[in-house]
Design a protein around this motif. Structure first.
Motif, mmCIF file in Angstrom:
data_model
loop_
_atom_site.group_PDB
_atom_site.id
_atom_site.type_symbol
_atom_site.label_atom_id
_atom_site.label_comp_id
_atom_site.label_asym_id
_atom_site.label_seq_id
_atom_site.Cartn_x
_atom_site.Cartn_y
_atom_site.Cartn_z
ATOM 1 N N TYR A 74 1.448 -1.915 9.143
ATOM 2 C CA TYR A 74 0.369 -1.280 8.368
ATOM 3 C C TYR A 74 -0.763 -1.963 8.369
ATOM 4 C CZ TYR A 74 5.235 -0.794 5.922
ATOM 5 O OH TYR A 74 6.187 -0.617 5.829
ATOM 6 N N TYR A 107 -4.169 -1.185 5.809
ATOM 7 C CA TYR A 107 -4.711 -0.797 4.450
ATOM 8 C C TYR A 107 -6.140 -1.013 4.275
ATOM 9 C CZ TYR A 107 -0.258 0.445 2.088
ATOM 10 O OH TYR A 107 0.996 0.707 1.987
ATOM 11 N N GLN A 160 -9.778 -1.509 1.494
ATOM 12 C CA GLN A 160 -10.085 -1.712 0.227
ATOM 13 C C GLN A 160 -11.478 -1.630 0.173
ATOM 14 O OE1 GLN A 160 -8.799 -5.061 -2.139
ATOM 15 N NE2 GLN A 160 -8.727 -3.876 -3.864
ATOM 16 N N VAL A 185 -6.369 -0.416 -3.270
ATOM 17 C CA VAL A 185 -5.940 -0.801 -1.760
ATOM 18 C C VAL A 185 -5.565 0.889 -1.469
ATOM 19 C CG1 VAL A 185 -4.365 -1.928 -0.556
ATOM 20 C CG2 VAL A 185 -5.309 -3.210 -2.394
ATOM 21 N N MET A 197 -12.879 -3.981 3.078
ATOM 22 C CA MET A 197 -11.961 -5.061 3.643
ATOM 23 C C MET A 197 -10.716 -4.248 4.342
ATOM 24 S SD MET A 197 -11.360 -8.393 3.528
ATOM 25 C CE MET A 197 -11.731 -9.501 1.999
ATOM 26 N N PHE A 247 -6.978 -4.583 5.408
ATOM 27 C CA PHE A 247 -5.916 -5.650 5.497
ATOM 28 C C PHE A 247 -4.752 -5.017 6.307
ATOM 29 C CE2 PHE A 247 -7.169 -8.179 1.937
ATOM 30 C CZ PHE A 247 -7.658 -7.212 1.060
ATOM 31 N N LEU A 254 5.871 -5.806 0.908
ATOM 32 C CA LEU A 254 4.800 -6.119 2.017
ATOM 33 C C LEU A 254 4.233 -7.473 2.089
ATOM 34 C CD1 LEU A 254 3.026 -2.631 1.509
ATOM 35 C CD2 LEU A 254 4.927 -3.026 2.953
ATOM 36 N N PHE A 313 0.780 -9.322 3.445
ATOM 37 C CA PHE A 313 -0.458 -8.990 3.503
ATOM 38 C C PHE A 313 -1.319 -10.305 4.156
ATOM 39 C CE2 PHE A 313 -1.668 -4.700 1.841
ATOM 40 C CZ PHE A 313 -0.614 -4.509 1.099
ATOM 41 N N GLY A 314 -2.043 -9.792 5.140
ATOM 42 C CA GLY A 314 -3.243 -10.739 5.665
ATOM 43 C C GLY A 314 -3.955 -11.183 4.503
ATOM 44 N N SER A 315 -4.896 -11.836 5.027
ATOM 45 C CA SER A 315 -6.253 -12.398 4.078
ATOM 46 C C SER A 315 -7.417 -11.147 4.218
ATOM 47 C CB SER A 315 -6.574 -13.662 4.579
ATOM 48 O OG SER A 315 -5.744 -14.667 4.018
#
Lengths: 113, 114
Positions: B33, B35, B37, B43, B89, B91, B103, B105-107
């Protein structure tokens, strides 16, 4: 469309107290709700998932409830610590049969020492 | 614990330029995925990807956006002609399956369009 609403006001509590955060959703009841923690500038981190047939779920100092009548989930942190300060997000699938997750705006929690 | 890795952490670009955001999902995950923000906002879902194709996309994910899994490990988001409002941002996330799954998530990549 499906919505998730969280109290966007920041919540300040004293260390050691219980923090309670609210998540309300509209329209159809999701099969489950998820809660995530997000620190500034970081990605959300999964905390807990609660299914519609589970009234309550616990993990260490965390507790989540799910009330399909009220269309609401409550997220509790007991014996709160300053390290618990973060934004907490509620999430659900947009509709059944989809893999699109929608998130609430999150509630920012600050635990005061 | 395995984690989702995103590069770069920050990207500054001029309006109209193309950018590619990169992600390495967790190796045994099947669903991917993107996303985004915007500062101070929620998000927002952009796109989900499974079995080498897009499974769902949002209204935000218009023709300027594309995703690709060029090999067995990378997952990329391309914005062809960036706009000021693309500043956010971004993600990447992955999950083992697409159902009742958490989920990871990466940073994130902070994209600034000037």
């Amino acid at each position: 469309s499906q919505k998730i609403e969280q109290n966007s006001e920041a919540l300040n509590i004293q260390e050691g107290k219980t923090a309670t955060l609210t998540c309300n959703y509209t329209n159809y009841s999701p099969a489950y709700l998820q809660w995530y923690r997000q620190d500034p500038g970081r990605g959300p981190v999964f905390l807990l998932l609660i299914r519609e047939n589970e009234k309550e779920k616990r993990k260490e100092r965390l507790k989540v409830t799910f009330d399909t009548t009220l269309k609401q989930s409550l997220f509790h942190i007991t014996a709160s610590q300053p390290a618990d300060s973060a934004t907490y997000l509620c999430a659900r699938r947009a509709t059944s049969g989809t893999y699109k997750y929608i998130f609430g705006t999150g509630t920012r929690l600050k635990v005061l020492a | 614990e395995p984690e989702v890795t995103q590069t770069p952490s920050h990207q500054v670009t001029q309006m109209g330029q193309e950018v590619i955001l990169r992600c390495v999902p967790i190796s045994n995950h099947l669903y991917f995925y993107w996303y985004r923000q915007i500062l101070g906002q929620k998000v927002e879902f952009l796109v989900s990807f499974y079995n080498n194709e897009i499974s769902e996309k949002s209204e935000i994910f218009d023709d300027q956006f594309s995703v690709e899994r060029p090999d067995g490990s990378n997952f990329t988001l391309k914005i062809r002609s960036t706009k000021l409002e693309d500043s956010a941002m971004y993600f990447c996330a992955s999950s083992v399956q697409g159902g009742d799954e958490k989920l990871f998530f990466g940073s994130g990549t902070q994209l600034s369009v000037l």
